[in-house]
Enzyme design. Structure first.
Site, PDB file in Angstrom:
ATOM      1  N   ASP A 253       0.821  -1.207   0.000  1.00  0.00           N
ATOM      2  CA  ASP A 253       0.000   0.000   0.000  1.00  0.00           C
ATOM      3  C   ASP A 253       0.853   1.255   0.000  1.00  0.00           C
ATOM      4  O   ASP A 253       2.071   1.202  -0.042  1.00  0.00           O
ATOM      5  CB  ASP A 253      -1.094  -0.032   1.080  1.00  0.00           C
ATOM      6  N   LYS A 275      -5.055   2.762  -0.779  1.00  0.00           N
ATOM      7  CA  LYS A 275      -5.457   3.340   0.490  1.00  0.00           C
ATOM      8  C   LYS A 275      -4.917   4.746   0.590  1.00  0.00           C
ATOM      9  O   LYS A 275      -3.898   5.013   1.184  1.00  0.00           O
ATOM     10  CB  LYS A 275      -4.907   2.541   1.681  1.00  0.00           C
ATOM     11  N   GLY A 307       4.945   0.456   8.447  1.00  0.00           N
ATOM     12  CA  GLY A 307       5.074   0.338   9.906  1.00  0.00           C
ATOM     13  C   GLY A 307       4.894  -1.086  10.377  1.00  0.00           C
ATOM     14  O   GLY A 307       5.472  -2.013   9.827  1.00  0.00           O
ATOM     15  N   THR A 336       7.068   0.430  13.979  1.00  0.00           N
ATOM     16  CA  THR A 336       5.933   1.312  13.780  1.00  0.00           C
ATOM     17  C   THR A 336       6.397   2.762  13.667  1.00  0.00           C
ATOM     18  O   THR A 336       7.480   3.129  14.133  1.00  0.00           O
ATOM     19  CB  THR A 336       4.920   1.128  14.933  1.00  0.00           C
ATOM     20  N   ALA A 337       5.556   3.583  13.011  1.00  0.00           N
ATOM     21  CA  ALA A 337       5.930   4.978  12.763  1.00  0.00           C
ATOM     22  C   ALA A 337       6.345   5.683  14.052  1.00  0.00           C
ATOM     23  O   ALA A 337       7.309   6.465  14.055  1.00  0.00           O
ATOM     24  CB  ALA A 337       4.767   5.714  12.099  1.00  0.00           C
ATOM     25  N   MET A 388      -2.400   9.464  11.788  1.00  0.00           N
ATOM     26  CA  MET A 388      -3.491   9.953  10.926  1.00  0.00           C
ATOM     27  C   MET A 388      -4.196  11.178  11.526  1.00  0.00           C
ATOM     28  O   MET A 388      -5.401  11.329  11.372  1.00  0.00           O
ATOM     29  CB  MET A 388      -4.533   8.822  10.702  1.00  0.00           C
TER      30      MET A 388
END
Ligand code: SAH
Length: 466
Positions: A253, A275, A307, A336-337, A388
């Site tokens: 993605d 996405k 991530g 992860t981020a 986000m």
């Protein structure tokens, strides 16, 4: 070829190490690992021997070396810092045809010791023939990263079934069977330590009558849901890289960075599953079924997610469909981020003085609002990481202040963290929305709120040079 590579059985064999220093301790430890009975000859033993020996026992002969001391040994190693002694050991051993190694002096050796990669019972040995031990060590490091840590488990599994497979298949079919069994799902089970499942799968494969058909594939039909990390390809795990290099199809993605994608097998088919906010290229439902369809067609499918797959990655939904369809799958964690961006921006997520907890939350807007437990978030000594959160930045800053955080609480925006395009902007809950607008901040951006953001000024030197 200057040397004949062989693997020597020294179990219960008497071996002599001359020297009592750190190098001698290392050689002794290696001999013990191979099951040898070791005599160490040296006036005194360095403290390193205590660590090297553990519970193992050696014979210590506290005397200086004489020619006849090598008699009766299967092998000798000279590791003293006295050249005359080393030469004497070499001469004494060679005269009696006892294999001898003098550390770092190939000219005196009848055998040399390679760099090894130990996945017992599998051992890989690398030697430069004495030309450049450093080169051999560098090569060894590369091989270490290529050979799964669980390779020994796979070998043990194969050993346990060897007789059964020999009885069941004729030689050509047997080779084909092992070639298929030792790659793909069964091997992956062994690598990840799921030994009981690996045994069961191998037994089923042996019993499967379709195996008579050479076209029948044991290696196909699996999905690996892999965390691709936040962008920097160096942050991939060894397992992720290995599976990417075996993949037939890669479904990825938007968050997967091009340099990460480039590491997948060159001829693997690449499918973009999109996405982007409000422009979902493939609805989640379709992605789930796409994975099932590809696996059922016998493909080794890699599903790459930015991530970590289990942190705001909908990984749970994708594997639920696979599990329901009985498709073999595994999940490979990624950085992860929050972890990647924080370290590349010099912001520790927790700190003894500033933050005793850290929470990861989604700032994703649903119908223009954000339904979060604000009182729980707006706590002192807590770092909040918003994924986000860019579109909802006004709401989240306002809500945190409304629920008790000071407007001056420091906050950072990290855009495209860990990539060469990384941008870090800092402010506070009052100024952050304005910064987003003025500085044209865009996704993917992570928001970190908390006192720890202040530490960035002290730790900034840590950021990779732009
Ligand atoms: N599974 C992912 C998160 C997916 S949600 C993970 O574990 O990291 C997508 C959000 O993650 C983005 O909106 C952004 O807030 C954050 N993100 C992912 N990669 C990022 C990066 N390289 N830099 C900054 N934020 C990132």
């Amino acid at each position: 070829m200057d040397f004949l590579p062989i693997f020597l059985d020294v179990r219960e064999q008497p071996c002599l190490v001359v020297g009592g220093g750190e190098v001698a301790a290392r050689k002794t430890a290696l001999l013990l690992r191979a099951g040898a009975r070791v005599t160490v000859q040296a006036p005194a033993l360095h403290a390193a021997f205590d660590a090297a020996l553990g519970a193992a026992r050696i014979e210590h002969r506290a005397a200086s070396f004489r020619d006849a001391d090598v008699i009766g040994y299967a092998l000798a190693i000279a590791a003293t810092n006295d050249n005359a002694v080393n030469r004497a050991v070499a001469a004494a051993a060679r005269a009696r045809r006892i294999p001898v190694n003098v550390v770092d002096q190939p000219a005196l050796c009848s055998f040399i010791m390679p760099s090894i990669i130990d996945r017992a019972p599998v051992i890989v040995a690398v030697s430069s023939g004495g030309a450049s031990p450093v080169l051999a060590r560098l090569l060894r490091a590369r091989l270490e990263s290529l050979i799964p840590a669980g390779y020994g488990r796979l070998a043990a599994l194969a050993a346990a079934f060897r007789d059964q497979v020999r009885t069941r298949f004729k030689p050509a079919a047997r080779r084909r069977f092992w070639e298929r069994a030792l790659q793909g799902p069964i091997a992956e089970l062994a690598f990840s330590g799921r030994d009981a499942e690996a045994r069961k799968a191998l037994q089923e494969a042996i019993d499967d009558t379709r195996l008579a058909d050479p076209r029948f594939s044991l290696t196909g039909g699996e999905v690996s849901l892999i965390g691709a990390g936040p962008g920097d390809p160096d942050l991939l795990t060894f397992r992720a890289l290995r599976l990417m290099q075996q993949a037939d199809v890669v479904v990825y993605d938007r968050l997967v960075s091009p340099p990460v994608l480039a590491l997948a097998r060159l001829d693997a088919e690449r499918i973009y599953a999109g996405k982007e906010r409000a422009r979902h290229t493939l609805p989640q439902e379709d992605i789930n079924h796409l994975l099932v369809r590809l696996a059922k067609a016998g493909k080794r499918v890699v599903r790459l997610k930015g991530g970590d797959p289990f942190i705001f990655g909908r990984g749970g939904e994708e594997i639920a469909t696979l599990a329901a369809e009985g498709i073999p799958f595994q999940v490979v964690p990624g950085i992860t981020a929050a972890a990647g961006c924080a370290s590349y921006a010099g912001i520790p997520l927790t700190h003894r003085d500033y933050a005793q907890s850290v929470v990861f939350v989604t700032g994703h807007l649903q119908d223009g609002s954000m339904n979060l437990n604000w009182p729980a978030l707006a706590q002192p000594r807590q770092t909040i990481v918003f994924y986000m959160g860019l579109l909802g930045i006004d709401i989240l800053c306002r809500q945190l202040v409304a629920h008790g955080l000071p407007a001056a609480t420091p906050a950072a925006l990290i855009q495209q963290g860990t990539t060469p395009q990384q941008r870090v902007l800092t402010g506070n809950l009052d100024t952050l929305p304005g910064i987003v607008r003025q500085s044209d901040v865009h996704a993917p951006t992570l928001i970190i709120v908390g006192e720890v953001v202040r530490l960035r000024d002290q730790l900034k030197w840590f950021e990779p040079a732009a």
